[in-house]
Write a protein that holds these residues in place. Structure first.
Motif, PDB file in Angstrom:
ATOM      1  N   PHE A 276      50.193  68.526  11.422  1.00 17.52           N
ATOM      2  CA  PHE A 276      48.657  68.676  11.432  1.00 17.52           C
ATOM      3  C   PHE A 276      47.938  67.248  11.534  1.00 17.52           C
ATOM      4  O   PHE A 276      47.629  66.439  10.807  1.00 17.52           O
TER       5      PHE A 276
ATOM      6  N   HIS B 118      42.480  79.360  12.432  1.00 19.39           N
ATOM      7  CA  HIS B 118      43.359  77.960  12.129  1.00 19.39           C
ATOM      8  C   HIS B 118      42.436  76.459  13.425  1.00 19.39           C
ATOM      9  O   HIS B 118      40.777  76.961  13.991  1.00 19.39           O
TER      10      HIS B 118
ATOM     11  N   GLU C 265      53.984  66.438  16.223  1.00 18.17           N
ATOM     12  CA  GLU C 265      53.995  67.383  14.373  1.00 18.17           C
ATOM     13  C   GLU C 265      55.803  67.034  14.717  1.00 18.17           C
ATOM     14  O   GLU C 265      56.240  66.360  13.966  1.00 18.17           O
TER      15      GLU C 265
ATOM     16  N   ASN D 265      53.323  74.190   6.016  1.00 21.20           N
ATOM     17  CA  ASN D 265      53.249  75.178   6.905  1.00 21.20           C
ATOM     18  C   ASN D 265      53.583  76.344   7.271  1.00 21.20           C
ATOM     19  O   ASN D 265      55.065  76.241   6.955  1.00 21.20           O
TER      20      ASN D 265
ATOM     21  N   GLU E 191      50.215  77.743  10.326  1.00 27.30           N
ATOM     22  CA  GLU E 191      51.435  78.048  11.333  1.00 27.30           C
ATOM     23  C   GLU E 191      52.553  77.333  11.642  1.00 27.30           C
ATOM     24  O   GLU E 191      54.127  77.855  11.258  1.00 27.30           O
ATOM     25  N   GLY E 192      52.775  76.578  12.292  1.00 26.92           N
ATOM     26  CA  GLY E 192      54.135  75.818  12.559  1.00 26.92           C
ATOM     27  C   GLY E 192      54.045  74.462  13.005  1.00 26.92           C
ATOM     28  O   GLY E 192      53.080  74.159  14.279  1.00 26.92           O
TER      29      GLY E 192
END
Ligand code: URA
Length: 279
Positions: free
Chosen positions: A146, A246, A139, A172, A133-134
């Motif tokens: 990740f 996720h 990160e 992402n 996703e983001g």
């Protein structure tokens, strides 16, 4: 090259960021400061330097609308390139794209406290690509996707498939951390997606795994439950695409790990992979 109006808007956004106002797009309800900007921008007599304007009862909020409000699949965003990047050139092509993105200020996330643009990580010619996703806090700090707790679980999932993290490619939907890890706004995802699309067109994976509902929604251009998208193959940029949970969701609800493993086994069968220790 940004137009005068875009530069002017950016100046306002930066100005309000400095005042601690980051949320210009939430729920269609502009905060008072954003409303003041809307009034200022709506007026042709606006000065280039930020001007504080009192919020008015009638406000033109049209500029608060995302520029591309429609949900469009990656396959409908652009035709596949007619000539494909050769394996030997993919690393350099990714580096050039990263350079083009630079210290990006194309969407509001640039002004919402992000530290690093998190481009992507892994083998530039990977057969398998994961899309999350983001970036989260870890990160954002490291500039690598990740690497936090969800990343550790993703690494374990990759290893369980008989692969090393370095053998896959990870990216992402948005490259900048949304404040408080909220879901990216459409204007943010739509601004960032063309870069993810180009990463996919460079890497040319055989299989893409969409991690969670946000990745599935933007890649496929559909707003559907994860349950209805799992367990079947979709198509995206010439690759087969599978949808799974996720890793952050799996950390919250580990009972779903078995279901995620079923999704990964479907991917392993497609790529001819065997779990370690399974001959
Ligand atoms: N969650 C994501 O979706 N992406 C990351 O890079 C980290 C956490």
């Amino acid at each position: 090259m940004a137009s005068d109006r875009e530069q002017q808007l950016r100046a306002y956004v930066e100005y309000f960021r400095d005042l601690g106002v980051h949320e210009f797009y939430r729920n269609g309800e502009p905060p008072a400061a954003a409303a003041a900007v809307a009034v200022a921008v709506a007026s042709d007599a606006v000065a280039v330097a930020p001007v504080v304007v009192a919020a008015a009862p009638v406000v033109d909020t049209t500029f608060l609308e995302p520029p591309i409000a429609k949900l469009v699949s990656f396959d409908d965003l652009a035709a596949l390139p007619s000539s494909r990047v050769a394996v030997a050139d993919r690393g350099a092509a990714l580096r050039a794209l990263q350079e083009e993105i630079g210290d990006c200020t194309r969407c509001p996330l640039a002004y919402a406290g992000r530290r690093k643009v998190v481009f992507g990580d892994g083998d530039a010619a990977a057969r398998l690509m994961f899309v999350g996703e983001g970036p989260g806090a870890d990160e954002d700090e490291s500039g690598v996707p990740f690497v936090g707790k969800a990343g550790q679980l993703l690494n374990n999932m990759i290893n369980a498939m008989g692969l090393k993290r370095e053998q896959v490619y990870i990216a992402n939907v948005v490259k900048c951390r949304p404040p408080a890890n909220r879901v990216p706004e459409p204007v943010e995802a739509n601004t960032c997606d063309p870069f993810l699309l180009r990463q996919m067109d460079i890497v040319q994976p055989e299989v893409v795994v969409a991690l969670g509902a946000t990745a599935a929604m933007y890649l496929l251009g559909v707003k559907q439950s994860l349950a209805s998208l799992r367990g079947q193959w979709h198509r995206c940029r010439g690759a087969k695409l599978a949808v799974t949970y996720h890793p952050a969701f799996l950390l919250r609800d580990p009972r779903q790990k078995g279901e995620a493993w079923k999704d990964l086994q479907m991917v392993m069968a497609e790529l001819g992979l065997k779990a370690p220790g399974k001959g």
